[in-house]
Design an enzyme around this catalytic site. Structure first.
Site, PDB file in Angstrom:
ATOM      1  N   CYS A 102      31.050  45.084  42.660  1.00  0.00           N
ATOM      2  CA  CYS A 102      29.895  45.426  41.831  1.00  0.00           C
ATOM      3  C   CYS A 102      28.930  46.313  42.606  1.00  0.00           C
ATOM      4  CB  CYS A 102      29.185  44.161  41.371  1.00  0.00           C
ATOM      5  SG  CYS A 102      27.775  44.490  40.290  1.00  0.00           S
ATOM      6  N   LYS A 141      38.173  40.708  44.062  1.00  0.00           N
ATOM      7  CA  LYS A 141      38.135  41.903  43.212  1.00  0.00           C
ATOM      8  C   LYS A 141      37.326  42.959  43.951  1.00  0.00           C
ATOM      9  CE  LYS A 141      37.402  43.548  38.498  1.00  0.00           C
ATOM     10  NZ  LYS A 141      36.536  44.708  38.735  1.00  0.00           N
ATOM     11  N   HIS A 173      39.773  47.683  41.410  1.00  0.00           N
ATOM     12  CA  HIS A 173      39.210  48.708  40.530  1.00  0.00           C
ATOM     13  C   HIS A 173      39.496  50.049  41.209  1.00  0.00           C
ATOM     14  CE1 HIS A 173      35.698  50.031  37.748  1.00  0.00           C
ATOM     15  NE2 HIS A 173      36.442  51.076  38.072  1.00  0.00           N
ATOM     16  N   GLY A 215      39.171  52.069  33.839  1.00  0.00           N
ATOM     17  CA  GLY A 215      39.537  53.158  32.941  1.00  0.00           C
ATOM     18  C   GLY A 215      40.699  52.875  32.014  1.00  0.00           C
ATOM     19  N   GLY A 235      38.251  45.788  30.883  1.00  0.00           N
ATOM     20  CA  GLY A 235      36.867  45.362  30.822  1.00  0.00           C
ATOM     21  C   GLY A 235      36.224  45.764  29.515  1.00  0.00           C
ATOM     22  N   ARG A 236      35.513  46.871  29.522  1.00  0.00           N
ATOM     23  CA  ARG A 236      34.758  47.277  28.345  1.00  0.00           C
ATOM     24  C   ARG A 236      35.633  47.571  27.128  1.00  0.00           C
ATOM     25  NH1 ARG A 236      32.151  46.871  32.430  1.00  0.00           N
ATOM     26  NH2 ARG A 236      29.896  46.652  32.447  1.00  0.00           N
TER      27      ARG A 236
END
Length: 338
Positions: A102, A141, A173, A215, A235-236
């Site tokens: 993060c 992560k 990520h 992505g 994720g999103r």
């Protein structure tokens, strides 16, 4: 049981919904679980200090239907992370994950998250300490690097260190994080993706579970990544187009194909909302996570309008969910999850 080790040995993939601050709370995860029985769900990142000193039930409590569910921790002090893991052990999470990815300012000010990519020795110590008290897999992560680091140098060394410390899996990520000059939102979009580097890490570590994140917008892309990786994390995309989760069990795990029972979902969420409201909660705390359902279907815009406006009114109850579902034309939606 270590499901990560089993996944590597059997070649069975793991699909996960990423931890997302302010989004993947227990109400979000309950909804996601209704759509996929097998996806691995993650909590928001919870700081170790908050667990030690805060309202533990509020932070760590969740619905039993959410399993398998992983707890993501933020921190950089082995003793505090160890204490947080001890406390969380009473809640029965299926995994403990350490956030090393993060990039937000509040995370940097606490010297954890993505800035720990600069301190692999600290991450080693944290993972080793967490392993001593955890009865479930401990995972990490991370990003492929931060700022001016060279990912081709940093990531192999980082993986070697955390695996040696006992990490059962690493979710990567596939972007750098720029800690200065980019907002958290920009850090999810601006730094270029380097999937090939993450693929190479898997090739060089065949016995280590490595999952990929960043992505990935749909299940077609997820399946393509799984030709190279042990796991894939959305994720999103999973949050903003929630209905895609309804096809995860079939396409990723090989379960028999079946059309989603949207009316059953409606009734389940109405009952869940009623119980939540009776306990002192507000309807929009539940419905805000439902807005991403039915993207592209007839009536979806009206569905979103009802949930976004009516659910925030004083005294709003589960009937708002019923009204929102009534706005959707389900007849042409037979192949939504196909």
């Amino acid at each position: 049981m270590n499901f990560y080790k089993d996944a590597v040995q059997s070649g069975s993939p793991i699909f996960a919904v990423a931890p997302m601050i302010d989004w993947t709370d227990t109400r979000c995860r309950f909804l996601h679980r209704q759509l996929s029985k097998r996806a691995l769900l993650f909590t928001e990142m919870i700081v170790a200090d908050a667990i030690i000193h805060g309202l533990r039930e509020k932070l760590l409590g969740y619905h039993p239907q959410e399993h398998p569910v992983a707890l993501q921790l933020g921190g950089s002090e082995p003793a505090k992370l160890t204490e947080a893991v001890r406390i969380a052990s009473d809640y029965g999470y299926d995994e403990i994950n350490l956030n090393v990815g993060c990039p937000s300012d509040r995370v940097q000010s606490g010297t954890f998250g993505a800035c720990l990519m600069r301190e692999p020795e600290t991450v080693e110590r944290c993972v080793a300490a967490m392993k001593t008290v955890s009865s479930v897999p401990v995972t990490v992560k991370c990003r492929i690097g931060v700022d001016d680091q060279e990912p081709e140098v940093v990531l192999p060394d980082f993986l070697k260190r955390v695996v040696a410390a006992g990490a059962d899996a690493v979710w990567v990520h596939a972007r750098k994080a720029w800690l200065q000059g980019l907002s958290p939102k920009e850090n999810r979009e601006v730094p270029p993706l380097d999937y090939d580097l993450v693929y190479r890490m898997k090739q060089e570590n065949p016995d280590v579970f490595i999952g990929i994140n960043g992505g990935i917008s749909d299940l077609d892309q997820a399946e393509a990544h799984l030709e190279h990786m042990d796991g894939v994390m959305l994720g999103r995309a999973a949050y903003h187009n929630t209905s895609i989760l309804a096809d995860v069990d079939h396409r990723i795990y090989g379960d028999a194909a079946s059309a989603p029972d949207w009316m059953a979902l409606r009734d389940t969420m109405m009952a869940y909302a009623a119980e939540y409201i009776a306990a002192g909660g507000r309807l929009n705390h539940v419905t805000r996570h439902m807005v991403g359902l039915f993207q592209g279907m007839p009536g979806a815009r009206r569905f979103r309008q009802i949930l976004s406006s009516d659910a925030t009114r004083p005294g709003a109850g589960p009937e708002v969910i019923e009204a929102a579902f009534a706005a959707i034309d389900f007849n042409p939606a037979k192949e939504l999850a196909g």
